[in-house]
Enzyme design. Sequence first.
Site: not given
Length: 204
Positions: A174-175
């Site tokens: 989850p950047c």
Amino acid sequence: MSDLGENADVAALLSAPVNAETLARLHRKLEQVAENDDLLDVAYTTIDSPVGTLLLAATPKGLLRVAYDSEDHDLVLDTLGHKISPRILRAPKRLDRAARELDEYFAKRRRVFDLQLDLSLSKGFRQLVQRHLPEIGYGQTRSYRQVAELVGNPKAVRAVGTACATNPLPVVVPCHRVVRTDGTPGGYVGGLAAKTALLNLEAT
């Protein structure tokens, strides 16, 4: 029959329209043969999502790549062919679990992914950052500076930004939960609209 006549017959067969069902059947057979003979190094498929069509690719080690439309799926596959292996085939079955977990995520029925990942597209500090990104919980955000502190290198803020920008597994790793210090979204491989959509999905 003369060579000319034979060539004409072959040309006619090759140019005849092929039934879509026949093509699908042949492709399934090709998938099965490749799987049975251990000839499939990279399997891929595409899925529809609220942020557009996503390309999923996996090796026997795990999910290797998630790519947005904006990244050009053909270019992504070509790059995988050079970096990983030219033995690539559309094989949706191998990606059933990843596709299902992504569907559950977008339907708000899943907050944590439980998938084997192949992080071999990233090296060194980039891979280190990407390994730590799942520690940012669903619905939470961290600044690039906070992530630099999380990985033990507080001065590496710019390098954290690069690691997020080159993340080969967006959404799953989850950047999108990494934002600027002032709270604005910042850059994202899938574009600002996709990043905002993911943050809004997790916020409600």
